[in-house]
Write a protein that holds these residues in place. Sequence first.
Motif, PDB file in Angstrom:
ATOM      1  N   GLY A  14      -5.400-105.864 104.728  1.00 20.19           N
ATOM      2  CA  GLY A  14      -5.074-104.486 104.384  1.00 20.19           C
ATOM      3  C   GLY A  14      -4.849-103.609 105.599  1.00 20.19           C
ATOM      4  N   ALA A  15      -5.712-103.755 106.610  1.00 18.92           N
ATOM      5  CA  ALA A  15      -5.575-102.930 107.814  1.00 18.92           C
ATOM      6  C   ALA A  15      -4.244-103.218 108.509  1.00 18.92           C
ATOM      7  CB  ALA A  15      -6.739-103.172 108.764  1.00 18.92           C
ATOM      8  N   THR A  16      -3.925-104.484 108.633  1.00 14.58           N
ATOM      9  CA  THR A  16      -2.672-104.853 109.281  1.00 14.58           C
ATOM     10  C   THR A  16      -1.478-104.298 108.510  1.00 14.58           C
ATOM     11  OG1 THR A  16      -3.688-106.877 110.132  1.00 14.58           O
ATOM     12  CG2 THR A  16      -1.285-106.793 110.115  1.00 14.58           C
ATOM     13  N   ALA A  17      -1.464-104.538 107.210  1.00 10.03           N
ATOM     14  CA  ALA A  17      -0.353-104.071 106.378  1.00 10.03           C
ATOM     15  C   ALA A  17      -0.278-102.545 106.357  1.00 10.03           C
ATOM     16  CB  ALA A  17      -0.492-104.617 104.961  1.00 10.03           C
ATOM     17  N   ASN A  18      -1.433-101.888 106.270  1.00  5.69           N
ATOM     18  CA  ASN A  18      -1.431-100.430 106.155  1.00  5.69           C
ATOM     19  C   ASN A  18      -1.114 -99.727 107.463  1.00  5.69           C
ATOM     20  OD1 ASN A  18      -1.850 -99.796 103.380  1.00  5.69           O
ATOM     21  ND2 ASN A  18      -3.879-100.693 103.583  1.00  5.69           N
ATOM     22  N   VAL A  19      -1.517-100.286 108.582  1.00  7.28           N
ATOM     23  CA  VAL A  19      -1.163 -99.678 109.875  1.00  7.28           C
ATOM     24  C   VAL A  19       0.355 -99.721 110.053  1.00  7.28           C
ATOM     25  CG1 VAL A  19      -1.258-100.020 112.379  1.00  7.28           C
ATOM     26  CG2 VAL A  19      -3.364 -99.973 111.051  1.00  7.28           C
ATOM     27  N   VAL A  20       0.939-100.880 109.783  1.00  6.56           N
ATOM     28  CA  VAL A  20       2.395-101.003 109.901  1.00  6.56           C
ATOM     29  C   VAL A  20       3.077-100.059 108.916  1.00  6.56           C
ATOM     30  CG1 VAL A  20       4.355-102.562 109.557  1.00  6.56           C
ATOM     31  CG2 VAL A  20       2.337-103.350 110.802  1.00  6.56           C
ATOM     32  N   ILE A  41       9.596 -96.743  98.705  1.00  7.27           N
ATOM     33  CA  ILE A  41      10.303 -97.820  99.400  1.00  7.27           C
ATOM     34  C   ILE A  41       9.324 -98.898  99.861  1.00  7.27           C
ATOM     35  CG2 ILE A  41      11.602 -98.391 101.510  1.00  7.27           C
ATOM     36  CD1 ILE A  41      12.895 -95.559 101.237  1.00  7.27           C
ATOM     37  N   PHE A  42       8.197 -98.472 100.435  1.00  5.84           N
ATOM     38  CA  PHE A  42       7.293 -99.434 101.045  1.00  5.84           C
ATOM     39  C   PHE A  42       6.304-100.093 100.089  1.00  5.84           C
ATOM     40  CE2 PHE A  42       8.580 -97.175 104.951  1.00  5.84           C
ATOM     41  CZ  PHE A  42       9.110 -98.278 105.590  1.00  5.84           C
ATOM     42  N   TYR A  43       6.032 -99.499  98.948  1.00  4.45           N
ATOM     43  CA  TYR A  43       5.083-100.104  98.009  1.00  4.45           C
ATOM     44  C   TYR A  43       5.492-101.516  97.586  1.00  4.45           C
ATOM     45  CZ  TYR A  43       0.922 -97.564  96.576  1.00  4.45           C
ATOM     46  OH  TYR A  43      -0.344 -97.051  96.513  1.00  4.45           O
ATOM     47  N   PRO A  44       6.739-101.760  97.176  1.00  3.95           N
ATOM     48  CA  PRO A  44       7.090-103.127  96.767  1.00  3.95           C
ATOM     49  C   PRO A  44       6.955-104.147  97.897  1.00  3.95           C
ATOM     50  CG  PRO A  44       8.763-101.571  96.031  1.00  3.95           C
ATOM     51  CD  PRO A  44       7.829-100.818  96.937  1.00  3.95           C
ATOM     52  N   ILE A  45       7.326-103.767  99.102  1.00  4.92           N
ATOM     53  CA  ILE A  45       7.202-104.672 100.248  1.00  4.92           C
ATOM     54  C   ILE A  45       5.728-104.963 100.515  1.00  4.92           C
ATOM     55  CG2 ILE A  45       7.607-104.902 102.740  1.00  4.92           C
ATOM     56  CD1 ILE A  45      10.090-103.016 102.252  1.00  4.92           C
ATOM     57  N   HIS A  46       4.933-103.914 100.546  1.00  9.32           N
ATOM     58  CA  HIS A  46       3.501-104.048 100.790  1.00  9.32           C
ATOM     59  C   HIS A  46       2.846-104.913  99.715  1.00  9.32           C
ATOM     60  CE1 HIS A  46      -0.746-102.786 100.594  1.00  9.32           C
ATOM     61  NE2 HIS A  46      -0.629-102.745 101.902  1.00  9.32           N
ATOM     62  N   ILE A  47       3.205-104.674  98.473  1.00  9.42           N
ATOM     63  CA  ILE A  47       2.611-105.419  97.363  1.00  9.42           C
ATOM     64  C   ILE A  47       2.878-106.915  97.505  1.00  9.42           C
ATOM     65  CG2 ILE A  47       2.827-105.872  94.880  1.00  9.42           C
ATOM     66  CD1 ILE A  47       3.226-102.877  94.505  1.00  9.42           C
ATOM     67  N   GLY A  48       4.108-107.274  97.798  1.00  9.91           N
ATOM     68  CA  GLY A  48       4.454-108.692  97.920  1.00  9.91           C
ATOM     69  C   GLY A  48       3.697-109.391  99.035  1.00  9.91           C
ATOM     70  N   LEU A  49       3.678-108.785 100.199  1.00  8.22           N
ATOM     71  CA  LEU A  49       2.969-109.396 101.329  1.00  8.22           C
ATOM     72  C   LEU A  49       1.459-109.436 101.098  1.00  8.22           C
ATOM     73  CD1 LEU A  49       4.953-107.815 104.297  1.00  8.22           C
ATOM     74  CD2 LEU A  49       5.004-110.193 103.534  1.00  8.22           C
ATOM     75  N   ALA A  50       0.916-108.334 100.611  1.00 11.75           N
ATOM     76  CA  ALA A  50      -0.526-108.282 100.377  1.00 11.75           C
ATOM     77  C   ALA A  50      -0.938-109.269  99.286  1.00 11.75           C
ATOM     78  CB  ALA A  50      -0.950-106.863 100.020  1.00 11.75           C
ATOM     79  N   PHE A  51      -0.139-109.405  98.229  1.00 13.66           N
ATOM     80  CA  PHE A  51      -0.468-110.362  97.169  1.00 13.66           C
ATOM     81  C   PHE A  51      -0.570-111.770  97.746  1.00 13.66           C
ATOM     82  CE2 PHE A  51       0.852-113.520  94.015  1.00 13.66           C
ATOM     83  CZ  PHE A  51      -0.142-113.332  93.056  1.00 13.66           C
ATOM     84  N   LYS A  56      -4.009-116.177  98.768  1.00 10.00           N
ATOM     85  CA  LYS A  56      -4.216-117.427  99.514  1.00 10.00           C
ATOM     86  C   LYS A  56      -5.405-117.374 100.475  1.00 10.00           C
ATOM     87  CE  LYS A  56      -0.684-119.727  97.959  1.00 10.00           C
ATOM     88  NZ  LYS A  56      -0.874-120.868  97.096  1.00 10.00           N
ATOM     89  N   TRP A  57      -5.586-116.253 101.157  1.00  3.80           N
ATOM     90  CA  TRP A  57      -6.567-116.220 102.240  1.00  3.80           C
ATOM     91  C   TRP A  57      -7.791-115.384 101.907  1.00  3.80           C
ATOM     92  CZ3 TRP A  57      -7.412-112.627 106.643  1.00  3.80           C
ATOM     93  CH2 TRP A  57      -8.189-113.206 107.642  1.00  3.80           C
ATOM     94  N   SER A  58      -7.615-114.141 101.515  1.00  2.17           N
ATOM     95  CA  SER A  58      -8.768-113.259 101.294  1.00  2.17           C
ATOM     96  C   SER A  58      -9.674-113.768 100.182  1.00  2.17           C
ATOM     97  CB  SER A  58      -8.312-111.842 100.945  1.00  2.17           C
ATOM     98  OG  SER A  58      -7.510-111.299 101.955  1.00  2.17           O
ATOM     99  N   PHE A  59      -9.082-114.124  99.038  1.00  2.00           N
ATOM    100  CA  PHE A  59      -9.875-114.516  97.875  1.00  2.00           C
ATOM    101  C   PHE A  59      -9.783-116.011  97.568  1.00  2.00           C
ATOM    102  CE2 PHE A  59      -8.943-109.999  97.365  1.00  2.00           C
ATOM    103  CZ  PHE A  59     -10.221-109.506  97.199  1.00  2.00           C
ATOM    104  N   SER A  60      -8.979-116.759  98.310  1.00  3.92           N
ATOM    105  CA  SER A  60      -8.805-118.209  98.108  1.00  3.92           C
ATOM    106  C   SER A  60      -8.644-118.545  96.632  1.00  3.92           C
ATOM    107  CB  SER A  60      -9.982-118.981  98.707  1.00  3.92           C
ATOM    108  OG  SER A  60     -10.124-118.693 100.065  1.00  3.92           O
ATOM    109  N   HIS A  61      -7.813-117.787  95.967  1.00 11.06           N
ATOM    110  CA  HIS A  61      -7.630-117.935  94.526  1.00 11.06           C
ATOM    111  C   HIS A  61      -6.686-119.093  94.226  1.00 11.06           C
ATOM    112  CE1 HIS A  61      -7.597-116.663  90.379  1.00 11.06           C
ATOM    113  NE2 HIS A  61      -6.273-116.621  90.378  1.00 11.06           N
ATOM    114  N   THR A  62      -7.111-119.968  93.322  1.00 12.46           N
ATOM    115  CA  THR A  62      -6.291-121.121  92.957  1.00 12.46           C
ATOM    116  C   THR A  62      -5.822-121.055  91.513  1.00 12.46           C
ATOM    117  OG1 THR A  62      -8.279-122.378  92.399  1.00 12.46           O
ATOM    118  CG2 THR A  62      -7.407-122.642  94.637  1.00 12.46           C
ATOM    119  N   GLY A  63      -6.084-119.943  90.855  1.00 15.18           N
ATOM    120  CA  GLY A  63      -5.669-119.776  89.466  1.00 15.18           C
ATOM    121  C   GLY A  63      -4.165-119.625  89.343  1.00 15.18           C
TER     122      GLY A  63
END
Length: 135
Positions: A14-20, A41-51, A56-63
């Motif tokens: 979040g910090a990385t994405a939000n600073v940028v 403009i930036f919400y869709p880009i942010h959403i995709g990268l953050a998702f 994959k990494w923050s929550f290691s979700h396999t569902g």
Amino acid sequence: MKCSKEFIRYAFVGATANVVAFLLYALLTRLGVSPVLTISIFYPIHIGLAFYFNKKWSFSHTGRISASAVRYLIAYLGCYILNVMVLKFFCNYLGFSHLLVQATAILVIALLLFFAQKYWVFRIRGDSVSHVQVL
């Protein structure tokens, strides 16, 4: 301590994405683009990268990606609406600087989204909130 590890990873993503995003927000608004259009403009880009990184990494979700993606989009849509309302209220009605308002909104919304992702979006099937230790 799984929640602490998840929170640290979530905070890093979040910090990385939000600073940028904030720097780009400041640049575009400085160039004359409206604050609401800029976050739109930036919400869709942010959403995709953050998702991707949070799943994959923050929550290691396999569902299933489809179920978590729909919940993720609902959470972000709600926070987008909240973000727009906060910008309009504090900037247009109370006269606060949009940069200050957006910087504060980022922090508050990030915390809201952590809990939404932890306990709803990337929740492990069968887990209940009462069995999960918070920080």
